[in-house]
Each structure stands twice: as C-alpha cells, then as structure tokens.
Design an enzyme around this catalytic site. Structure first.
Site, PDB file in Angstrom:
ATOM      1  N   HIS A 183       4.924   6.948   6.239  1.00  0.00           N
ATOM      2  CA  HIS A 183       5.733   6.680   5.052  1.00  0.00           C
ATOM      3  C   HIS A 183       6.388   5.301   5.086  1.00  0.00           C
ATOM      4  CE1 HIS A 183       7.385   7.594   1.312  1.00  0.00           C
ATOM      5  NE2 HIS A 183       8.491   8.252   1.662  1.00  0.00           N
ATOM      6  N   ASP A 203       3.531   4.936   0.203  1.00  0.00           N
ATOM      7  CA  ASP A 203       4.438   5.727  -0.630  1.00  0.00           C
ATOM      8  C   ASP A 203       3.716   6.964  -1.152  1.00  0.00           C
ATOM      9  OD1 ASP A 203       6.561   3.948  -0.315  1.00  0.00           O
ATOM     10  OD2 ASP A 203       5.875   2.695  -1.981  1.00  0.00           O
TER      11      ASP A 203
END
Length: 451
Positions: free
Chosen positions: A422, A426
């Site tokens: 992450h 995204d």
C-alpha cells in the site's frame, strides 16, 4: 643425496678435466667442483669434489601427476544469494563417476548440485556436513582415474535345480531325522564371527512389535533442523508483516468460458504444439495483460534510494511445489509470449519440479508473483507479497449458484486475491488491476481485441 660412484659408462673424463670444468656435459660454479650429466641418466648428475666423484639424482613431477588431483570449488551464486549449507552425498574414499553428484548446497531459494568433474576418488573434504560456504570456497579434492567406478554386478541367476535322484526304493518311507539330545555348540570367544564395527552398522527400520493399545497416551516428539529455505521464507514473511503495509482485495471469476475454450481447442492445440492446454497459462497471460495496463503493480520501491523502480519488462514468478518445498521460478518476458510459449515454459517448470532440478538462475528476479493454492484444494487464502509489490492468489474452482441475467445458474467459480504494497499501490489501481484479470479470464476475446 650424494653417493660415491664411478663415472657414467660411455662418458670418460679424467679427474683433472672435471676439476678444470672441462666436462662437455656440465657447468661448474665453484672452484674444484664440476657437474656432468650422463646421457644414460637424464635425471642425475656427476659431481666431482676433491678428486671424488659423487652421483646426484633428481626427481621431477610429470604432467600426469600434476593434473591427477583436482580441487572442486563452490559454484558462484546468483544475486542476492551469498552463501549456502553443504550436504554431502559422498565421503572420503568413495569412487565417483563423471557428473555424479558429490554434494548439494542448500541456499535460501533452491538446492545447487555439485557434480564430479571426472571419474575418480574423493581424496579430501574441506567443509563439514552442514557447514556454510560462499562462492569459490574449496569443497573437495578429487583424484582422477581413467575409468568410471565399477558398478555392482547384478545377482547371478539361481543355479538350475539339481535333477532329482531316482528313489532306490519308492515303497520305503524316508527316515526321520534323529532328535538332537544336546545343545548346539556355542562359538568360542577366541574366534568371533566376522562382524563390522558399531559405527559402520546402520540401524534397521523395523519397529518392535507392540501390544494393542500399548502406545496410547504417550507424549513423544522428535526434532528436525529447519532447512535454509524455510528459514528464509519465515524471515521474509515476518519482515513483510512488520515493515510493509499490505492490503488484500478479493474477487471471484466465472471460468466457464475458459473451460469451454479449452475443451474445444485442446485436441488441435495438442496436435500442433504437442502440449496440453492448461488453465495456468490463461492466468499468466491475463496477468501480463493487466500489468501492462497498470504498470505501478509491476514496479517496486527501492528502500535505499527512496525511488520507485518501474520495470519495462514483465517477469512473472510462479510458485511451484517440489520435494524440498515451495520454490518460485520465473517466467521471463511474458508480455512477448503467446499461449503456446507460456504453456511450454510451464511444462518445463513442472518437469524440473518433479526432478528437483531448479537452479538459482531459474528463480533470480521476478516482478510479479502468482500463487496457485487451488491445486491443493484451497478455497480462500490471504497471500503475502515479499519482496515484490504484489502477488495474485488463485484458488480452487467449485460449482456454486450465481445470478446470471436475473436467473440462478450453477457456474464453476474461482476466488482470486490480490495482496499489494500500500506504500506504492492505492486501492483504485489494485481494484482496476484485479478486474482486468477477471475480464480477461472470463472472456479471452478481451486479450484478442485489447479491451
């Protein structure tokens, strides 16, 4: 060694000639000392000191002896592997044939086999069993021999049964053996039977007979050393859990169309390419298609320079089970492959897995990983990605009711999971990427029309 002797036959020189250094076959370096080499003794010289003749014999090593001994070193490891643990298959004194495996080196990724470069006998081992080695470390010394070690001869066929002797009197019944009245003699301690030392006797694997229910309720255990590959997997998974913020998204894929395509074209595909059309090749091709559409999933963060490295190529790592554990070989340049090329590579990887012949080069690199837990019957799992930015988890295909056009139908469905870093990817890119794979697998025409 100097030994007093007469001059070589056929080479007669006076002592005065030796002392003056006039010997035609020698040179003198000290006053009163002369050297002479006789033609019949190429490795000897005559030394004359104070009217005495001495014979000096020289010994030289021939080129045959020079190259009899060979020192075999640890092969170079591919990055990022730097060391491994040695497991010996042979011992000192064993004879080996050319290309016969002498030892295996277990690294973080695979087993590296070290073969014998020639026929010979193991002279010395430089590393103990289980010892750590780096590239170029000497492993063992081999004394070359001209011929391969003799193989054990197969057991000879049992001798033909001896012809039965004709009975002298068929009517007379055979005499019974006499009943022994004494115990058989015990062997004398002074003449023990031939035996091997205790260290050379291997214990048999026959377990003792136990009475029914005798082993119930016992708390026994045994320990085995964790192999290097398992240690590396544990370390990386823990590092990923502690340092990388990972998220996982899920989706399910209707594989009925891909199953119909395989059923329709598998015979023609087998006839043309001599390969079976599998389901894994479709997933690899769909992943390459989605990675081209979402290049950030194919990228990685360089933690040292704090830069994002975007790859212009697609090398997909595929998790494969071997007798030694799970390994992740790489299919390179997938973006330039068709179905036949991918299926050929997957077939070769499967053959290497069965023979446990993976090399470090087979697992070096990789930009994206596919884990197929469905071959073991997995329905759902949460894969971890390290050190790459993303991993696709494929699971088992099971029939389940789904809504199709307002009606309930039974379709073959498969859950898929995408775990991603992450810090770099995204949720929008991750969801879009997984939906691209879903669309390409459910309708292969998406790949054809580049939709």
């Amino acid at each position: 060694m100097l030994s007093r002797s007469h001059c070589v036959p056929g080479v007669q020189h006076s002592l005065s000639a030796f002392q003056k250094g006039n010997c035609p076959l020698g040179r003198h370096s000290l006053p009163g000392v002369s050297l002479c080499q006789g033609p019949g003794y190429p490795n000897s010289r005559k030394v004359v000191i104070n009217n005495s003749v001495f014979s000096v014999r020289f010994f030289r090593t021939t080129t045959v002896c020079k190259y009899d001994l060979v020192t075999v070193k640890t092969p170079a490891f591919a990055e990022p592997v730097t060391e491994g643990d040695v497991r010996w298959e042979k011992a000192v004194g064993d004879t080996v044939a050319e290309d016969e495996v002498v030892c295996e080196i277990e690294t973080d990724k695979t087993l590296v086999q070290v073969p014998s470069p020639a026929n010979g006998m193991i002279e010395a081992l430089f590393v103990p069993d289980g010892g750590k080695v780096e590239g170029g470390t000497p492993l063992f010394t081999l004394r070359k021999t001209g011929a391969a070690p003799a193989k054990a001869k197969p057991a000879e066929a049992p001798a033909a049964a001896a012809p039965k002797a004709e009975p002298i009197a068929a009517a007379v019944p055979p005499r019974a053996a006499p009943i022994p009245t004494q115990m058989p003699p015990v062997p004398s301690p002074s003449q023990p039977p031939s035996s091997k030392p205790v260290s050379a006797v291997k214990p048999t694997a026959v377990p003792p007979l136990a009475e029914p229910g005798a082993g119930k309720g016992l708390h026994s255990e045994h320990r085995e050393k964790m192999n290097r590959m398992r240690q590396c997997i544990a370390q990386r998974l823990k590092e990923a859990q502690n340092t990388v913020p990972m998220l996982t998204i899920f989706n399910e894929i209707d594989v009925s169309n891909i199953q119909k395509m395989r059923a329709r074209h598998k015979e023609a595909f087998l006839k043309k390419h001599n390969l079976k059309l599998g389901f894994m090749s479709a997933s690899v091709k769909a992943s390459a298609f989605a990675l081209q559409e979402q290049p950030v999933v194919n990228a990685v963060i360089d933690d040292i320079t704090k830069e994002v490295v975007y790859r212009d190529y697609i090398d997909i790592s595929v998790a494969v089970a071997t007798p030694q554990g799970l390994v992740v070989p790489v299919i390179r340049n997938v973006e330039a492959m068709n179905y036949a090329d991918i299926e050929q590579t997957i077939t070769e990887l499967g053959e290497k897995a069965r023979k446990n012949e993976f090399a470090i080069e087979d697992m070096d690199g990789g930009t994206f990983t596919i884990s197929n837990g469905g071959v073991f019957g997995s329905l759902f799992e949460h894969p971890l990605s390290t050190p790459l930015s993303a991993i696709l988890g494929m699971h088992g295909i099971f029939d389940k009711p789904v809504a199709i056009g307002g009606k309930v139908e039974v379709r073959p469905m498969m859950y898929v999971a995408l775990t991603y870093d992450h810090r770099l990817i995204d949720g929008r890119e991750a969801v879009t990427f997984l939906r691209k794979i879903k669309a390409a697998v459910e309708d292969p025409r998406v790949l054809l029309f580049d939709l």
